[in-house]
Design a protein around this motif. Structure first.
Motif, PDB file in Angstrom:
ATOM      1  N   PHE A  72       5.962  -0.625  -2.856  1.00 44.39           N
ATOM      2  CA  PHE A  72       5.823  -0.171  -1.477  1.00 44.39           C
ATOM      3  C   PHE A  72       4.499  -0.607  -0.892  1.00 44.39           C
ATOM      4  CE2 PHE A  72       4.351   3.367  -4.097  1.00 44.39           C
ATOM      5  CZ  PHE A  72       3.174   3.754  -3.479  1.00 44.39           C
ATOM      6  N   ILE A  73       4.526  -0.833   0.423  1.00 43.48           N
ATOM      7  CA  ILE A  73       3.329  -1.182   1.186  1.00 43.48           C
ATOM      8  C   ILE A  73       3.368  -0.398   2.489  1.00 43.48           C
ATOM      9  CG2 ILE A  73       3.008  -3.495   0.224  1.00 43.48           C
ATOM     10  CD1 ILE A  73       4.435  -4.646   2.643  1.00 43.48           C
ATOM     11  N   ARG A  74       2.176  -0.159   3.058  1.00 44.78           N
ATOM     12  CA  ARG A  74       2.150   0.521   4.350  1.00 44.78           C
ATOM     13  C   ARG A  74       0.828   0.269   5.050  1.00 44.78           C
ATOM     14  NH1 ARG A  74      -0.158   5.996   4.968  1.00 44.78           N
ATOM     15  NH2 ARG A  74      -1.234   6.499   3.053  1.00 44.78           N
ATOM     16  N   THR A  75       0.878   0.392   6.354  1.00 42.14           N
ATOM     17  CA  THR A  75      -0.328   0.346   7.164  1.00 42.14           C
ATOM     18  C   THR A  75      -0.773   1.793   7.381  1.00 42.14           C
ATOM     19  OG1 THR A  75       0.906   0.434   9.231  1.00 42.14           O
ATOM     20  CG2 THR A  75       0.441  -1.755   8.347  1.00 42.14           C
ATOM     21  N   SER A  76      -1.874   1.959   8.039  1.00 43.62           N
ATOM     22  CA  SER A  76      -2.358   3.310   8.305  1.00 43.62           C
ATOM     23  C   SER A  76      -1.518   3.968   9.406  1.00 43.62           C
ATOM     24  CB  SER A  76      -3.815   3.276   8.753  1.00 43.62           C
ATOM     25  OG  SER A  76      -4.220   4.567   9.157  1.00 43.62           O
ATOM     26  N   PRO A  77      -1.058   5.191   9.174  1.00 43.82           N
ATOM     27  CA  PRO A  77      -0.291   5.875  10.222  1.00 43.82           C
ATOM     28  C   PRO A  77      -1.177   6.323  11.393  1.00 43.82           C
ATOM     29  CG  PRO A  77      -0.561   7.297   8.318  1.00 43.82           C
ATOM     30  CD  PRO A  77      -1.143   5.961   7.950  1.00 43.82           C
ATOM     31  N   PHE A  78      -2.486   6.205  11.234  1.00 43.71           N
ATOM     32  CA  PHE A  78      -3.421   6.679  12.258  1.00 43.71           C
ATOM     33  C   PHE A  78      -3.967   5.546  13.120  1.00 43.71           C
ATOM     34  CE2 PHE A  78      -3.708   9.517   8.559  1.00 43.71           C
ATOM     35  CZ  PHE A  78      -3.143  10.640   9.132  1.00 43.71           C
ATOM     36  N   GLN A  79      -3.482   4.316  12.946  1.00 44.60           N
ATOM     37  CA  GLN A  79      -3.925   3.203  13.777  1.00 44.60           C
ATOM     38  C   GLN A  79      -3.462   3.425  15.212  1.00 44.60           C
ATOM     39  OE1 GLN A  79      -3.782  -0.890  11.911  1.00 44.60           O
ATOM     40  NE2 GLN A  79      -2.147   0.154  10.808  1.00 44.60           N
ATOM     41  N   ILE A  80      -4.358   3.277  16.131  1.00 47.32           N
ATOM     42  CA  ILE A  80      -4.008   3.489  17.531  1.00 47.32           C
ATOM     43  C   ILE A  80      -3.537   2.185  18.171  1.00 47.32           C
ATOM     44  CG2 ILE A  80      -4.932   4.149  19.805  1.00 47.32           C
ATOM     45  CD1 ILE A  80      -6.851   6.024  18.240  1.00 47.32           C
ATOM     46  N   ARG A  81      -4.248   1.102  17.929  1.00 45.67           N
ATOM     47  CA  ARG A  81      -3.933  -0.163  18.582  1.00 45.67           C
ATOM     48  C   ARG A  81      -2.779  -0.926  17.925  1.00 45.67           C
ATOM     49  NH1 ARG A  81      -9.242  -2.565  17.822  1.00 45.67           N
ATOM     50  NH2 ARG A  81     -10.313  -0.609  17.702  1.00 45.67           N
ATOM     51  N   ASN A  82      -2.580  -0.754  16.641  1.00 46.25           N
ATOM     52  CA  ASN A  82      -1.564  -1.530  15.915  1.00 46.25           C
ATOM     53  C   ASN A  82      -0.354  -0.662  15.582  1.00 46.25           C
ATOM     54  OD1 ASN A  82      -3.452  -3.543  16.015  1.00 46.25           O
ATOM     55  ND2 ASN A  82      -4.143  -3.278  13.923  1.00 46.25           N
ATOM     56  N   ASN A  83       0.770  -1.315  15.428  1.00 41.53           N
ATOM     57  CA  ASN A  83       1.989  -0.601  15.064  1.00 41.53           C
ATOM     58  C   ASN A  83       1.949  -0.191  13.596  1.00 41.53           C
ATOM     59  OD1 ASN A  83       3.028  -0.949  17.604  1.00 41.53           O
ATOM     60  ND2 ASN A  83       4.112  -2.824  17.096  1.00 41.53           N
ATOM     61  N   TYR A  84       2.630   0.891  13.314  1.00 47.00           N
ATOM     62  CA  TYR A  84       2.751   1.374  11.940  1.00 47.00           C
ATOM     63  C   TYR A  84       3.900   0.634  11.258  1.00 47.00           C
ATOM     64  CZ  TYR A  84       3.665   4.521   8.035  1.00 47.00           C
ATOM     65  OH  TYR A  84       3.875   5.037   6.794  1.00 47.00           O
ATOM     66  N   TYR A  85       3.663   0.213  10.022  1.00 50.38           N
ATOM     67  CA  TYR A  85       4.719  -0.438   9.248  1.00 50.38           C
ATOM     68  C   TYR A  85       4.641   0.058   7.812  1.00 50.38           C
ATOM     69  CZ  TYR A  85       7.378  -3.999   6.742  1.00 50.38           C
ATOM     70  OH  TYR A  85       8.286  -4.638   5.927  1.00 50.38           O
ATOM     71  N   ALA A  86       5.770   0.476   7.293  1.00 49.60           N
ATOM     72  CA  ALA A  86       5.865   0.879   5.887  1.00 49.60           C
ATOM     73  C   ALA A  86       7.220   0.416   5.384  1.00 49.60           C
ATOM     74  CB  ALA A  86       5.723   2.385   5.738  1.00 49.60           C
ATOM     75  N   ASN A  87       7.236  -0.085   4.165  1.00 46.80           N
ATOM     76  CA  ASN A  87       8.497  -0.541   3.599  1.00 46.80           C
ATOM     77  C   ASN A  87       8.406  -0.479   2.079  1.00 46.80           C
ATOM     78  OD1 ASN A  87      11.062  -1.528   3.426  1.00 46.80           O
ATOM     79  ND2 ASN A  87      10.657  -3.399   4.577  1.00 46.80           N
ATOM     80  N   SER A  88       9.565  -0.422   1.459  1.00 43.82           N
ATOM     81  CA  SER A  88       9.617  -0.438  -0.004  1.00 43.82           C
ATOM     82  C   SER A  88      10.866  -1.178  -0.433  1.00 43.82           C
ATOM     83  CB  SER A  88       9.621   0.982  -0.564  1.00 43.82           C
ATOM     84  OG  SER A  88      10.810   1.641  -0.201  1.00 43.82           O
ATOM     85  N   LYS A  89      10.848  -1.624  -1.669  1.00 46.16           N
ATOM     86  CA  LYS A  89      12.012  -2.316  -2.221  1.00 46.16           C
ATOM     87  C   LYS A  89      12.185  -1.881  -3.662  1.00 46.16           C
ATOM     88  CE  LYS A  89      14.594  -6.292  -2.786  1.00 46.16           C
ATOM     89  NZ  LYS A  89      15.284  -7.269  -2.083  1.00 46.16           N
ATOM     90  N   ASP A  90      13.429  -1.533  -4.008  1.00 50.28           N
ATOM     91  CA  ASP A  90      13.781  -1.163  -5.375  1.00 50.28           C
ATOM     92  C   ASP A  90      14.382  -2.376  -6.071  1.00 50.28           C
ATOM     93  OD1 ASP A  90      13.066   1.443  -4.852  1.00 50.28           O
ATOM     94  OD2 ASP A  90      15.099   2.059  -4.342  1.00 50.28           O
ATOM     95  N   VAL A  91      13.996  -2.557  -7.325  1.00 56.32           N
ATOM     96  CA  VAL A  91      14.574  -3.623  -8.146  1.00 56.32           C
ATOM     97  C   VAL A  91      15.121  -2.978  -9.405  1.00 56.32           C
ATOM     98  CG1 VAL A  91      14.143  -5.761  -9.403  1.00 56.32           C
ATOM     99  CG2 VAL A  91      12.909  -5.306  -7.282  1.00 56.32           C
ATOM    100  N   ASP A  92      16.425  -3.096  -9.585  1.00 51.41           N
ATOM    101  CA  ASP A  92      17.063  -2.567 -10.786  1.00 51.41           C
ATOM    102  C   ASP A  92      17.002  -3.654 -11.862  1.00 51.41           C
ATOM    103  OD1 ASP A  92      18.310  -0.627 -12.241  1.00 51.41           O
ATOM    104  OD2 ASP A  92      20.329  -1.122 -11.542  1.00 51.41           O
TER     105      ASP A  92
END
Length: 171
Positions: A72-92
């Protein structure tokens, strides 16, 4: 009942049996926030690789193997100027493993698929799940991955060196 048990415990009368058996972990998560925002994929790859090495070492010390890895990766949820992005990927994984090399390859492929350029990332991490004892049945009819003795000895040598000379002495 709870109050009387507490009073009896304070008087030295044991009300609960001591649990001698410690249950092994079911998941292993390693994640860290960066000291500064990260934009380059290479820096994220270094971080995920380090997390994989640490998590694999932990489960090998517990004599366990993993069936699934989540990146998983994510940006800061508190950024005012930039959009928030979070994502994860599962690998079996096709076969349960604690092999750092296999885990890192799978984790980096997953990272590449969820990475988006233009974001300032704050945190990365991995989760190893589906943990079982090394002795658990780990064969798969359709898989060609083989946990041979040389690879197991290599992982033991890396762990022993890192224990002796400090974490991440070898990676």
């Amino acid at each position: 009942v709870f109050g009387s048990r507490t009073a009896m415990e304070l008087k030295g009368i044991s009300c609960h049996d001591l649990e001698l058996y410690q249950e092994k972990r079911k998941n292993c998560c390693v994640s860290r926030s960066f000291g500064r925002k990260v934009t380059k994929l290479e820096e994220l790859k270094e971080s995920v690789t380090t997390h994989c090495l640490n998590a694999a070492e932990k489960i090998r010390l517990d004599k366990q193997t993993a069936k699934k890895i989540t990146v998983f990766i994510r940006t800061s949820p508190f950024q005012i100027r930039n959009n928030y992005y979070a994502n994860s990927k599962d690998v079996d994984l096709p076969i349960r493993t604690s092999d750092s090399i296999i885990l890192i390859k799978q984790a980096l492929a997953a990272l590449k698929s969820i990475y988006k350029e233009g974001y300032r990332y704050q945190k990365t991490g991995i989760i190893l799940s589906g943990l079982k004892d090394v002795n658990a049945y780990n064969k798969n009819l359709f898989s060609t991955i083989n946990n041979d003795e040389k690879r197991i000895k290599l992982m033991q040598a890396i762990d022993n060196t890192n224990i002796k000379y400090g974490r991440n002495a070898l990676s």
